[in-house]
Design a protein around this motif. Structure first.
Motif, PDB file in Angstrom:
ATOM      1  N   TYR A 177       0.631   7.427   8.723  1.00  0.00           N
ATOM      2  CA  TYR A 177       0.623   5.997   8.448  1.00  0.00           C
ATOM      3  C   TYR A 177      -0.732   5.665   7.822  1.00  0.00           C
ATOM      4  CZ  TYR A 177       4.727   6.006  11.379  1.00  0.00           C
ATOM      5  OH  TYR A 177       5.971   6.269  11.893  1.00  0.00           O
ATOM      6  N   PHE A 178      -0.668   5.044   6.651  1.00  0.00           N
ATOM      7  CA  PHE A 178      -1.873   4.830   5.871  1.00  0.00           C
ATOM      8  C   PHE A 178      -2.436   3.430   6.054  1.00  0.00           C
ATOM      9  CE2 PHE A 178      -2.592   8.486   3.120  1.00  0.00           C
ATOM     10  CZ  PHE A 178      -1.443   9.215   3.360  1.00  0.00           C
ATOM     11  N   GLY A 179      -3.740   3.354   5.986  1.00  0.00           N
ATOM     12  CA  GLY A 179      -4.423   2.076   5.935  1.00  0.00           C
ATOM     13  C   GLY A 179      -4.433   1.535   4.513  1.00  0.00           C
ATOM     14  N   PRO A 180      -4.985   0.341   4.334  1.00  0.00           N
ATOM     15  CA  PRO A 180      -4.984  -0.301   3.010  1.00  0.00           C
ATOM     16  C   PRO A 180      -6.006   0.295   2.049  1.00  0.00           C
ATOM     17  CG  PRO A 180      -6.093  -1.683   4.598  1.00  0.00           C
ATOM     18  CD  PRO A 180      -5.522  -0.542   5.380  1.00  0.00           C
ATOM     19  N   GLY A 181      -6.924   1.089   2.595  1.00  0.00           N
ATOM     20  CA  GLY A 181      -7.919   1.722   1.737  1.00  0.00           C
ATOM     21  C   GLY A 181      -9.189   0.914   1.574  1.00  0.00           C
TER      22      GLY A 181
ATOM     23  N   GLY B 251       0.825  -1.204   0.000  1.00  0.00           N
ATOM     24  CA  GLY B 251       0.000   0.000   0.000  1.00  0.00           C
ATOM     25  C   GLY B 251       0.855   1.248   0.000  1.00  0.00           C
ATOM     26  N   LEU B 252       0.362   2.313   0.616  1.00  0.00           N
ATOM     27  CA  LEU B 252       1.042   3.605   0.644  1.00  0.00           C
ATOM     28  C   LEU B 252       1.847   3.713   1.924  1.00  0.00           C
ATOM     29  CD1 LEU B 252       1.232   6.309  -0.929  1.00  0.00           C
ATOM     30  CD2 LEU B 252      -0.653   7.122   0.472  1.00  0.00           C
ATOM     31  N   VAL B 253       3.149   3.876   1.748  1.00  0.00           N
ATOM     32  CA  VAL B 253       4.056   3.850   2.888  1.00  0.00           C
ATOM     33  C   VAL B 253       4.985   5.056   2.851  1.00  0.00           C
ATOM     34  CG1 VAL B 253       5.884   2.559   4.046  1.00  0.00           C
ATOM     35  CG2 VAL B 253       3.983   1.334   3.005  1.00  0.00           C
ATOM     36  N   HIS B 254       5.123   5.702   3.988  1.00  0.00           N
ATOM     37  CA  HIS B 254       6.051   6.818   4.118  1.00  0.00           C
ATOM     38  C   HIS B 254       7.476   6.295   4.047  1.00  0.00           C
ATOM     39  CE1 HIS B 254       8.591   9.479   6.644  1.00  0.00           C
ATOM     40  NE2 HIS B 254       7.927  10.429   6.042  1.00  0.00           N
ATOM     41  N   ILE B 255       8.341   6.949   3.261  1.00  0.00           N
ATOM     42  CA  ILE B 255       9.721   6.478   3.156  1.00  0.00           C
ATOM     43  C   ILE B 255      10.743   7.471   3.673  1.00  0.00           C
ATOM     44  CG2 ILE B 255       9.326   4.729   1.383  1.00  0.00           C
ATOM     45  CD1 ILE B 255      10.255   6.714  -0.730  1.00  0.00           C
ATOM     46  N   ILE B 256      10.480   8.760   3.547  1.00  0.00           N
ATOM     47  CA  ILE B 256      11.454   9.723   4.022  1.00  0.00           C
ATOM     48  C   ILE B 256      10.819  11.094   4.149  1.00  0.00           C
ATOM     49  CG2 ILE B 256      12.388  10.376   1.759  1.00  0.00           C
ATOM     50  CD1 ILE B 256      15.224  10.179   3.099  1.00  0.00           C
ATOM     51  N   LEU B 257      11.271  11.849   5.132  1.00  0.00           N
ATOM     52  CA  LEU B 257      10.795  13.207   5.377  1.00  0.00           C
ATOM     53  C   LEU B 257      11.993  14.138   5.475  1.00  0.00           C
ATOM     54  CD1 LEU B 257       8.145  14.342   7.987  1.00  0.00           C
ATOM     55  CD2 LEU B 257      10.415  15.383   7.991  1.00  0.00           C
ATOM     56  N   ILE B 258      11.888  15.293   4.863  1.00  0.00           N
ATOM     57  CA  ILE B 258      12.944  16.296   4.963  1.00  0.00           C
ATOM     58  C   ILE B 258      12.317  17.595   5.434  1.00  0.00           C
ATOM     59  CG2 ILE B 258      12.795  16.881   2.486  1.00  0.00           C
ATOM     60  CD1 ILE B 258      15.885  17.348   2.617  1.00  0.00           C
ATOM     61  N   LEU B 259      12.913  18.195   6.426  1.00  0.00           N
ATOM     62  CA  LEU B 259      12.400  19.446   6.964  1.00  0.00           C
ATOM     63  C   LEU B 259      12.776  20.607   6.049  1.00  0.00           C
ATOM     64  CD1 LEU B 259      13.318  18.928  10.737  1.00  0.00           C
ATOM     65  CD2 LEU B 259      11.077  18.663   9.666  1.00  0.00           C
ATOM     66  N   SER B 260      12.036  21.684   6.180  1.00  0.00           N
ATOM     67  CA  SER B 260      12.274  22.825   5.293  1.00  0.00           C
ATOM     68  C   SER B 260      13.640  23.470   5.513  1.00  0.00           C
ATOM     69  CB  SER B 260      11.172  23.875   5.472  1.00  0.00           C
ATOM     70  OG  SER B 260      11.146  24.340   6.805  1.00  0.00           O
TER      71      SER B 260
ATOM     72  N   ALA C  53     -13.621   5.454  -6.256  1.00  0.00           N
ATOM     73  CA  ALA C  53     -12.215   5.739  -5.961  1.00  0.00           C
ATOM     74  C   ALA C  53     -11.786   4.822  -4.822  1.00  0.00           C
ATOM     75  CB  ALA C  53     -12.025   7.194  -5.556  1.00  0.00           C
ATOM     76  N   VAL C  54     -10.512   4.920  -4.491  1.00  0.00           N
ATOM     77  CA  VAL C  54     -10.025   4.289  -3.269  1.00  0.00           C
ATOM     78  C   VAL C  54      -9.967   5.364  -2.186  1.00  0.00           C
ATOM     79  CG1 VAL C  54      -8.110   3.105  -2.146  1.00  0.00           C
ATOM     80  CG2 VAL C  54      -8.665   2.584  -4.532  1.00  0.00           C
ATOM     81  N   TYR C  55     -10.581   5.076  -1.059  1.00  0.00           N
ATOM     82  CA  TYR C  55     -10.607   6.023   0.062  1.00  0.00           C
ATOM     83  C   TYR C  55      -9.599   5.542   1.099  1.00  0.00           C
ATOM     84  CZ  TYR C  55     -14.538   8.214  -2.149  1.00  0.00           C
ATOM     85  OH  TYR C  55     -15.330   8.888  -3.061  1.00  0.00           O
ATOM     86  N   LEU C  56      -8.624   6.383   1.345  1.00  0.00           N
ATOM     87  CA  LEU C  56      -7.530   6.037   2.248  1.00  0.00           C
ATOM     88  C   LEU C  56      -7.609   6.846   3.528  1.00  0.00           C
ATOM     89  CD1 LEU C  56      -4.822   6.016  -0.512  1.00  0.00           C
ATOM     90  CD2 LEU C  56      -5.249   4.084   0.984  1.00  0.00           C
ATOM     91  N   CYS C  57      -7.356   6.175   4.596  1.00  0.00           N
ATOM     92  CA  CYS C  57      -7.315   6.796   5.913  1.00  0.00           C
ATOM     93  C   CYS C  57      -5.874   6.734   6.405  1.00  0.00           C
ATOM     94  CB  CYS C  57      -8.245   6.044   6.856  1.00  0.00           C
ATOM     95  SG  CYS C  57      -8.166   6.575   8.573  1.00  0.00           S
ATOM     96  N   ALA C  58      -5.460   7.752   7.136  1.00  0.00           N
ATOM     97  CA  ALA C  58      -4.120   7.775   7.720  1.00  0.00           C
ATOM     98  C   ALA C  58      -4.211   8.338   9.125  1.00  0.00           C
ATOM     99  CB  ALA C  58      -3.170   8.617   6.877  1.00  0.00           C
TER     100      ALA C  58
ATOM    101  N   GLY D  56       2.953  -3.195  16.788  1.00  0.00           N
ATOM    102  CA  GLY D  56       1.538  -3.059  17.009  1.00  0.00           C
ATOM    103  C   GLY D  56       0.763  -2.997  15.708  1.00  0.00           C
ATOM    104  N   ALA D  57      -0.535  -3.021  15.774  1.00  0.00           N
ATOM    105  CA  ALA D  57      -1.381  -3.010  14.598  1.00  0.00           C
ATOM    106  C   ALA D  57      -1.289  -1.665  13.911  1.00  0.00           C
ATOM    107  CB  ALA D  57      -2.816  -3.314  15.002  1.00  0.00           C
ATOM    108  N   GLY D  58      -1.408  -1.719  12.596  1.00  0.00           N
ATOM    109  CA  GLY D  58      -1.408  -0.494  11.816  1.00  0.00           C
ATOM    110  C   GLY D  58      -2.809   0.048  11.686  1.00  0.00           C
ATOM    111  N   VAL D  59      -2.980   0.965  10.753  1.00  0.00           N
ATOM    112  CA  VAL D  59      -4.292   1.537  10.471  1.00  0.00           C
ATOM    113  C   VAL D  59      -5.115   0.489   9.723  1.00  0.00           C
ATOM    114  CG1 VAL D  59      -5.537   3.358   9.268  1.00  0.00           C
ATOM    115  CG2 VAL D  59      -3.319   3.848  10.359  1.00  0.00           C
ATOM    116  N   SER D  60      -6.332   0.279  10.153  1.00  0.00           N
ATOM    117  CA  SER D  60      -7.185  -0.665   9.439  1.00  0.00           C
ATOM    118  C   SER D  60      -8.409   0.057   8.912  1.00  0.00           C
ATOM    119  CB  SER D  60      -7.593  -1.831  10.338  1.00  0.00           C
ATOM    120  OG  SER D  60      -8.328  -1.376  11.449  1.00  0.00           O
ATOM    121  N   GLN D  61      -8.914  -0.451   7.791  1.00  0.00           N
ATOM    122  CA  GLN D  61     -10.086   0.142   7.166  1.00  0.00           C
ATOM    123  C   GLN D  61     -11.044  -0.972   6.756  1.00  0.00           C
ATOM    124  OE1 GLN D  61      -7.473   3.173   4.570  1.00  0.00           O
ATOM    125  NE2 GLN D  61      -9.669   3.575   4.416  1.00  0.00           N
ATOM    126  N   SER D  62     -12.316  -0.630   6.819  1.00  0.00           N
ATOM    127  CA  SER D  62     -13.312  -1.593   6.369  1.00  0.00           C
ATOM    128  C   SER D  62     -14.500  -0.872   5.737  1.00  0.00           C
ATOM    129  CB  SER D  62     -13.792  -2.452   7.551  1.00  0.00           C
ATOM    130  OG  SER D  62     -14.407  -1.645   8.538  1.00  0.00           O
TER     131      SER D  62
END
Lengths: 110, 113
Positions: free
Chosen positions: B103-107, A42-51, B88-93, B1-7
């Motif tokens: 941190y994002f859920g699977p959508g 899925g969507l995963v954060h990989i890196i952050l850079i401050l201003s 669309a895909v609705y994503l929660c973080a 621990g558990a991540g973000v979950s969506q349903s």
């Protein structure tokens, strides 16, 4: 309105090569983040850079930030097939929201 | 621990019906965000909640969209009278604090027929 614009839209390279993708944004930011999205994780954060930072490293990732040009680049060195994904830059608009670019689709061929 | 979950993970509905999408953030995270991602596009911000503050609803595309967060934890995004363009895909973080890494859920993949 869209904050981040990414370039190129798509990139295809051979395993072992480096991949560079760029991001431009429009307004002042507190930080700039890069995310990776694929069907596995899925969507995963990989890196952050401050201003106030100009460059940051994390493993095979190198991010630069030029606030005068309102641009950032993400370099992935020694790419692997597993790096195949879409990469998004995201900037905070100083109200807490993240504004995402349209993304760069990277394909790494084995 | 558990991540973000969506349903649910997928939802198919007919035009005009209402849908509810659920997000369970990471425990202890004070900020919760909803985004929408259309096919092949980036993420579009919809709404975020920070602690007990009033939510920032500036990204909601129309008054058919609403969201709530109960007890500072679980959030529900409701779309009334769905339209085909809502597909669309609705994503929660969630993030520990405001303006920190999200941190994002699977959508939830929504398809409106």
């Amino acid at each position: 309105s869209q904050q981040g614009e990414e370039d190129p839209q798509a990139l295809s390279i051979q395993e072992g090569e480096n991949a560079t993708m760029n991001c431009s944004y429009k307004t002042s930011i507190n930080n700039l983040q890069w995310y990776r999205q694929n069907s596995v994780r899925g969507l995963v954060h990989i890196i952050l850079i401050l201003s106030n930072e100009r460059e940051k490293h994390s493993g095979r990732l190198r991010v630069t930030l030029d606030t005068s040009k309102k641009s950032s680049s993400l370099l992935i060195t020694a790419s692997r097939a597993a790096d195949t994904a879409s990469y998004f830059c995201a900037t905070d608009d100083q109200t807490g929201k993240l504004i995402f670019g349209q993304g760069t689709t990277l394909q790494v061929k084995p | 621990g558990a991540g973000v979950s969506q349903s649910p993970s997928n939802k198919v509905t007919e035009k005009g019906k209402d849908v509810e999408l659920r997000c369970d953030p990471i425990s202890g995270h004070t900020a919760l965000y909803w985004y929408r991602q259309s096919l092949g596009q980036g993420l579009e911000f919809l709404i975020y909640f920070q602690g007990n503050s009033a939510p920032d609803k500036s990204g909601l595309p129309s008054d058919r969209f609403s969201a709530e967060r109960t007890g500072g934890s679980v959030s529900t995004l409701t779309i009334q009278r769905t339209q085909q363009e809502d597909s669309a895909v609705y994503l929660c973080a969630s993030s520990l604090f405001f303006e920190e890494t999200q941190y994002f859920g699977p959508g939830t993949r929504l398809l409106v027929l």
